[in-house]
Design a protein around this motif. Structure first.
Motif, short mmCIF file in Angstrom:
data_model
loop_
_atom_site.label_atom_id
_atom_site.label_comp_id
_atom_site.label_asym_id
_atom_site.label_seq_id
_atom_site.Cartn_x
_atom_site.Cartn_y
_atom_site.Cartn_z
N LEU A 32 0.83 -1.21 0.00
CA LEU A 32 0.00 0.00 0.00
C LEU A 32 0.86 1.26 0.00
N ARG A 33 1.96 1.25 0.75
CA ARG A 33 2.87 2.41 0.77
C ARG A 33 3.51 2.60 -0.61
N THR A 34 3.84 1.52 -1.26
CA THR A 34 4.42 1.61 -2.60
C THR A 34 3.41 2.22 -3.57
N ILE A 35 2.18 1.77 -3.50
CA ILE A 35 1.12 2.31 -4.36
C ILE A 35 0.88 3.79 -4.03
N GLU A 36 0.88 4.12 -2.76
CA GLU A 36 0.71 5.50 -2.34
C GLU A 36 1.80 6.40 -2.90
N THR A 37 3.05 5.96 -2.79
CA THR A 37 4.19 6.73 -3.32
C THR A 37 4.07 6.89 -4.84
N TYR A 38 3.72 5.83 -5.53
CA TYR A 38 3.56 5.88 -6.98
C TYR A 38 2.47 6.89 -7.36
N LEU A 39 1.34 6.84 -6.65
CA LEU A 39 0.24 7.76 -6.96
C LEU A 39 0.61 9.20 -6.65
N GLN A 40 1.36 9.42 -5.57
CA GLN A 40 1.81 10.78 -5.26
C GLN A 40 2.73 11.31 -6.36
N LEU A 41 3.64 10.49 -6.84
CA LEU A 41 4.53 10.91 -7.92
C LEU A 41 3.75 11.20 -9.20
N GLN A 42 2.77 10.37 -9.49
CA GLN A 42 1.94 10.60 -10.67
C GLN A 42 1.15 11.90 -10.53
N LEU A 43 0.62 12.15 -9.33
CA LEU A 43 -0.13 13.38 -9.08
C LEU A 43 0.77 14.60 -9.24
N GLN A 44 1.99 14.53 -8.71
CA GLN A 44 2.92 15.64 -8.86
C GLN A 44 3.24 15.90 -10.33
N ARG A 45 3.41 14.84 -11.10
CA ARG A 45 3.69 14.96 -12.53
C ARG A 45 2.52 15.64 -13.25
N VAL A 46 1.31 15.21 -12.92
CA VAL A 46 0.11 15.79 -13.54
C VAL A 46 -0.03 17.26 -13.13
N GLN A 47 0.24 17.58 -11.87
CA GLN A 47 0.14 18.96 -11.40
C GLN A 47 1.16 19.85 -12.12
N ARG A 48 2.37 19.34 -12.36
CA ARG A 48 3.37 20.11 -13.12
C ARG A 48 2.90 20.35 -14.54
N GLN A 49 2.32 19.32 -15.14
CA GLN A 49 1.83 19.47 -16.51
C GLN A 49 0.68 20.46 -16.59
N VAL A 50 -0.20 20.44 -15.60
CA VAL A 50 -1.31 21.40 -15.56
C VAL A 50 -0.76 22.82 -15.41
N ALA A 51 0.22 23.00 -14.51
CA ALA A 51 0.82 24.33 -14.32
C ALA A 51 1.49 24.82 -15.60
N GLU A 52 2.21 23.94 -16.30
CA GLU A 52 2.85 24.32 -17.56
C GLU A 52 1.81 24.68 -18.61
N ALA A 53 0.73 23.91 -18.68
CA ALA A 53 -0.33 24.20 -19.65
C ALA A 53 -1.00 25.54 -19.34
N GLU A 54 -1.23 25.81 -18.06
CA GLU A 54 -1.84 27.10 -17.68
C GLU A 54 -0.91 28.25 -18.00
N GLN A 55 0.39 28.07 -17.77
CA GLN A 55 1.36 29.11 -18.07
C GLN A 55 1.41 29.36 -19.58
N TRP A 56 1.42 28.30 -20.36
CA TRP A 56 1.45 28.43 -21.82
C TRP A 56 0.19 29.15 -22.30
N GLN A 57 -0.96 28.76 -21.73
CA GLN A 57 -2.23 29.38 -22.13
C GLN A 57 -2.24 30.86 -21.77
N ALA A 58 -1.73 31.21 -20.60
CA ALA A 58 -1.68 32.61 -20.19
C ALA A 58 -0.77 33.41 -21.10
N SER A 59 0.35 32.85 -21.50
CA SER A 59 1.26 33.57 -22.40
C SER A 59 0.64 33.74 -23.78
N ARG A 60 -0.11 32.77 -24.23
CA ARG A 60 -0.80 32.88 -25.53
C ARG A 60 -1.87 33.97 -25.47
N ARG A 61 -2.59 34.03 -24.34
CA ARG A 61 -3.63 35.06 -24.19
C ARG A 61 -3.01 36.45 -24.22
#
Length: 108
Positions: free
Chosen positions: A11-40
């Motif tokens: 369960l701890r291994t799965i938890e760590t994996y999911l946290q890493l995946q969430l962090q990756r997705v959050q970085r991608q969302v932040a990059e997409a928002e930054q790109w969108q703001a610069s385009r606007r």
């Protein structure tokens, strides 16, 4: 009976994996928002200058004419302030014959 330590480790291994995946997705969302703001911001039209100074040609170009910022009658234009436009006209730089900035600035 369940083996709690191995289940807990799994369960701890799965938890760590999911946290890493969430962090990756959050970085991608932040990059997409930054790109969108610069385009606007890039898509927003730049406000035209209120006044421009047309420069001559050469290694050390000198001022040729004063224009209203929306005038399309000149090339090699530099943004200037209202005060700079009045000063330029008062020292003998010609007003544009198309947009007649001297009329609006009330400079004879």
């Amino acid at each position: 009976m369940h083996e709690l330590p191995s289940d807990l480790n799994r369960l701890r291994t799965i938890e760590t994996y999911l946290q890493l995946q969430l962090q990756r997705v959050q970085r991608q969302v932040a990059e997409a928002e930054q790109w969108q703001a610069s385009r606007r911001s890039a898509a927003q039209p730049r406000t035209p200058p209120e006044w421009t100074l047309q420069m001559g040609i050469g290694a050390d170009p000198s001022p040729v004419a004063v224009h209203h910022g929306e005038c399309t009658g000149g090339k090699r234009l530099r943004r200037i302030t209202r005060r700079d436009a009045i000063e330029a006209l008062s020292v003998g730089i010609l007003p544009c014959a198309l947009c007649r900035p001297d009329r609006e600035l009330q400079v004879d």
